[in-house]
Enzyme design. Sequence first.
Site, PDB file in Angstrom:
ATOM      1  N   GLY A 520       0.763  -1.250  -0.158  1.00  0.00           N
ATOM      2  CA  GLY A 520       0.171   0.137  -0.024  1.00  0.00           C
ATOM      3  C   GLY A 520       0.817   1.152   0.102  1.00  0.00           C
ATOM      4  NE  ARG A 521       4.127   3.879  -3.443  1.00  0.00           N
ATOM      5  CZ  ARG A 521       5.505   4.309  -3.110  1.00  0.00           C
ATOM      6  NH1 ARG A 521       5.987   5.433  -2.956  1.00  0.00           N
ATOM      7  NH2 ARG A 521       6.397   3.275  -3.196  1.00  0.00           N
ATOM      8  N   GLY A 522       0.333   5.773   0.642  1.00  0.00           N
ATOM      9  CA  GLY A 522      -0.245   6.854   0.787  1.00  0.00           C
ATOM     10  C   GLY A 522       0.371   8.323   0.670  1.00  0.00           C
ATOM     11  CB  SER A 524       0.877   9.511   5.957  1.00  0.00           C
ATOM     12  OG  SER A 524       0.065   8.433   6.169  1.00  0.00           O
ATOM     13  N   GLY A 525       2.846   7.878   3.848  1.00  0.00           N
ATOM     14  CA  GLY A 525       4.100   6.728   3.886  1.00  0.00           C
ATOM     15  C   GLY A 525       3.732   5.664   2.918  1.00  0.00           C
ATOM     16  CB  VAL A 527       1.526  -0.184   4.047  1.00  0.00           C
ATOM     17  CG1 VAL A 527       1.290  -1.128   5.107  1.00  0.00           C
ATOM     18  CG2 VAL A 527       0.896   1.217   4.483  1.00  0.00           C
ATOM     19  CE  LYS A 541       1.170   5.417   6.133  1.00  0.00           C
ATOM     20  NZ  LYS A 541      -0.163   6.008   6.115  1.00  0.00           N
ATOM     21  CG  ASP A 633      -5.961  10.181   3.372  1.00  0.00           C
ATOM     22  OD1 ASP A 633      -6.780  10.683   2.445  1.00  0.00           O
ATOM     23  OD2 ASP A 633      -4.980   9.612   3.141  1.00  0.00           O
TER      24      ASP A 633
END
Length: 800
Positions: A520-522, A524-525, A527, A541, A633
Amino acid sequence: MCSPFLFTVISLLLSTPFSSSTLLRITKGSSLSVEKPSNVLISANRIFSSGFYPVGNNAYCFAIWYYQSLNDGSYTMIWMANRDRPVNGKRSKLSLLKTGNIILTDADFLVVWATETTWASSVQLELCDTGNLVLHTLAGKILWQSFDSPTDTLLPQQLLTKKTILVSSRSRSNYSSGSYKLYFDDDNVLRLLFDGLETSSVYWPDPWLIPWEAGRSTYNNSRTAILDSSGHFKSSDDLKFSAADLGIGPKRRLTVDVDGNFRLYSLNEKLRAWVVSWQAKDNPCTIHGICGPNSLCTYHPKGGRRCNCIQGYKMKNHKDWSYGCESDFALSCNNDEAAFIKHPHVEFYGYDIEYFPNQTLEGCEEKCLKHCNCKGFQFKYDTINGYSLCYPKALLLNGYRSLEFKDPIYIKLPKSNLSSYDKPHQEFRLDCLHQVTALLDRAYKKQQENGTVKFMLWFACGCGGVEIIGFLFVLLYVLYRNRQGSRATEKGYLQVATGFRKFTYAELKKATCNFSIEIGRGGSGVVYKGILSDNKVAAIKRLTEANQGEEEFLAEVSTIGRLNHMNLTETWGYCVEGKHRLLVYEYMEQGSLAENITSNTLDLKKRFEIALGTAKGLAYLHEECLEWVLHCDVKPQNILLDSNYQPKVADFGLSKLFNRGGIGNSSFSRMRGTRGYMAPEWVFNLPITSKVDVYSYGVVMLEMITGRSPTGAVHTKDDNGGMEHRRLVTWVREKMRETTTGNGSWIEEIIDTAMDGEYDKNKMELLVRVALQCAEEDKDARPTMSKVVEMLLGHENDGF
């Protein structure tokens, strides 16, 4: 003889990775001790070393490795004497006896390995510049050499014969014998073999080819192969290949790797890293046994190899992926209790119960049902003869998913819960996540001692030791309390009470195999998937905002560690070292809502439960926990689903924390969230309250209902036949208003096509109306999340 006698003095001045002192050779009556790291042989050219090498907890092997380390600090092993029988770290020795025999003894004086050589006069053991460890006489006669008994590696000028076999290591950290072998078969052809615990099969050259079709010849009886110094490989069965960097100079090695591939490596001296300059198999999924039984291998040149358990099966051993998957069900021989699930573009090679030509699908199903041990059947269309072929399978091994396969396989499963097996189980990848180290448990032989004297001595020492330890413990405890204060006590209580703990960066780096499995990616960082030391699968994360102060970060994670709700992902711990900021969460088997929205796995009941569970989790954050927590978010990527598709809100807590009395001071230094899900307050610089999460929740629910993303416009036709662009919320509102003008059912026009018409219109209309109310432009018109829960609970059990 391997080298000039005059280099003796020079060699004694050289150093090894383990000590500043080395040995040139071993003579009769001398030995190397595991307790003396300086007892290491080194070749005259300083390329190879030989001695005791640690392979686990108090476990050592006598080995040969490249003298210089790689850029990651590791050493490249090329040979081991006792790879399957490590010796103790105390009192173990390699000795050259006066009889001319070399023996390796454990701490209990048990002979673990021996050369079985005899010679009356002087002999010596020496490490040559080629990497060959040689026992020879003073006249140069070779009595024994390591080149004659390779482990997994072949060096230049080392001959592979009909008597020698290369055997892979078990894993990257476990050097014991693995399941893959390179050898000359009885037909004189050089082959790669998967030799598992229960099955074995040849996979190189391709087993369906006869030797001459694979470019091999059986008309020889020498059975020899060799890699020369310039990078040319030649075998007596006509196999030939060359290194990509052909020529004299680079250090090279041929190795049967832990993944079953046979590779030629060249050393990049500048980068201090091995580079593959040739390999036997370009596609790792064609290597037999690579993912273990009951699993599917998929391969992408950029993403690498991945393994998935097939429906109804779960990973058998989280420490070792080669064990594959085991059934999660019990299947009887009653035909009425079994059914089949179709896997398109999948092939399981081998292990057919029988072969049936010219069959229908129904006929093939019937033949598999008649066999209690039939696990499924391959159904192929024969383009030459114009009919289908049926292959019932006794075992599901060597599973490979690829678009190149036009035909499916059908897996036999219990009919009673067939609908629950809607997609593959756990995915597992990377050797370093499943390292197994060799452990040693050997008893020492000890001389008999006076029991009474020994007891009195130990008793006296024990009493004195307890007093000293007690005094030191009290002293250190007082000093620690004075230094840490109440904050340390509070943290310790939190760790014991909730299991929330601090991880080291090294622990998490090892758990994620150097952060290589991104899930995962967002904003804030990123995962990553990892396996912790207690074998728990975790989502880790890595935060990108590393400029946050340690005190501020610890205060926030302390609050996160106290949050506990069934619809919030459980946070297991954190890491703060230097600029590194990481959070460790529980891993969710079904992934995120974003991954499942467009699939046919989410029926109305599951979507309703996801809507209700997500609302409960957000309501807890807003109104029930000790601090006021805004998510900021909320989006499908941050709503995770467990094995039963129950939702858990993720990535909460670090966006903003407030005391309950500080809600009015809701200031943010920058906008937060994801485009398409952000409330209007962010754009117009209005006060930020919990209603920003309510708005995002409403948008997410509309996306889950319609299957349409809010980050892109919805295209509709205007009255003139042209195209208009609408935001998702606007489009749904317009479709809803059309009901009042007699234009039919608006629900049918907006519903996700993946639901295939199977839904209750009243329930769906309720979800849409709640979502639209949450997505109002005016924040005061939006309900609280607790009110959303109340509205949904009133209809939770109706009509499902």
